[in-house]
Design a protein around this motif. Structure first.
Motif, PDB file in Angstrom:
ATOM      1  N   PRO A 112       0.825  -1.215   0.000  1.00 29.28           N
ATOM      2  CA  PRO A 112       0.000   0.000   0.000  1.00 29.28           C
ATOM      3  C   PRO A 112       0.859   1.264   0.000  1.00 29.28           C
TER       4      PRO A 112
ATOM      5  N   GLU B 235      -6.865   7.679  -6.979  1.00 27.79           N
ATOM      6  CA  GLU B 235      -6.961   6.944  -8.241  1.00 27.79           C
ATOM      7  C   GLU B 235      -5.613   6.922  -8.968  1.00 27.79           C
TER       8      GLU B 235
ATOM      9  N   GLU C 241      -3.548   4.249  -7.272  1.00 26.01           N
ATOM     10  CA  GLU C 241      -4.011   2.918  -7.672  1.00 26.01           C
ATOM     11  C   GLU C 241      -3.521   2.569  -9.074  1.00 26.01           C
ATOM     12  N   GLN C 242      -3.570   3.540  -9.991  1.00 27.98           N
ATOM     13  CA  GLN C 242      -3.137   3.284 -11.356  1.00 27.98           C
ATOM     14  C   GLN C 242      -1.634   3.045 -11.426  1.00 27.98           C
TER      15      GLN C 242
ATOM     16  N   SER D 148       0.229   1.897  -9.035  1.00 30.00           N
ATOM     17  CA  SER D 148       0.451   0.595  -8.405  1.00 30.00           C
ATOM     18  C   SER D 148       0.119  -0.539  -9.375  1.00 30.00           C
ATOM     19  N   ALA D 149      -1.011  -0.429 -10.056  1.00 29.42           N
ATOM     20  CA  ALA D 149      -1.402  -1.465 -11.023  1.00 29.42           C
ATOM     21  C   ALA D 149      -0.382  -1.552 -12.161  1.00 29.42           C
TER      22      ALA D 149
ATOM     23  N   GLN E 264      -2.927  -5.670  -4.023  1.00 30.38           N
ATOM     24  CA  GLN E 264      -2.307  -4.686  -3.148  1.00 30.38           C
ATOM     25  C   GLN E 264      -2.524  -5.110  -1.708  1.00 30.38           C
TER      26      GLN E 264
END
Length: 151
Positions: A40, A53, A56-57, A59-60, A87
């Motif tokens: 995280p 967001e 998150e993007q 990380s992805a 995650q």
């Protein structure tokens, strides 16, 4: 047999993928799940990004990037696979993936990229070994990775 191959992009995790490929080449009938677990975001990243967001993007995208080499190895060997980028805490998330995908074995590298975490809390592979409800095979490298001399 369904195998989970957690990868972080390190040479150690790719050695585990190579080991799984050798098992399949030797006759093991297996379905493969490749997984990458992104830790995280830390407080600094949350403050700087301003937008969850975006984090998150990123990380992805980082997770998909970490899977690329392993995917290439499996594709070259003609082995079909499923991919998962998750995650969370790496060890606990790997155990969750085992349960969610119905994996019957985990094959992973002995060391990965999380050096600070390993020094502070113990290795992810050790945590998975003790928490996982299925057998965990820790693949050792065939030969030690080359280390550049420090000046």
């Amino acid at each position: 047999m369904k195998l989970l191959l957690p990868v972080d992009g390190s040479e150690f995790s790719l050695e585990a993928v190579r080991f799984a490929i050798r098992l399949v080449a030797d006759g093991l009938r297996a379905d493969v799940v490749l997984a990458n677990v992104q830790e995280p975001a830390n407080l600094y990243e949350l403050i700087v990004a301003h937008n969850p967001e975006v984090i998150e993007q990123v990380s992805a995208d980082a997770g998909m990037h970490a899977l690329r080499s392993a995917q290439a190895l499996l594709e070259a060997a003609g082995i079909a696979y499923e991919s998962e980028v998750a995650q969370g805490d790496p060890a606990h998330t790997i155990v969750d993936i085992v349960e969610r995908f119905g994996c019957q074995m985990v094959i992973m590298g002995a060391r990965g990229q999380s050096g600070l975490r390993r020094a502070l809390m113990g290795s992810v592979s050790n945590e998975v070994l003790h928490a996982c409800p299925v057998p965990v095979l820790i693949a050792q490298p065939q030969s030690p990775p080359e280390v550049e001399p420090q000046e």
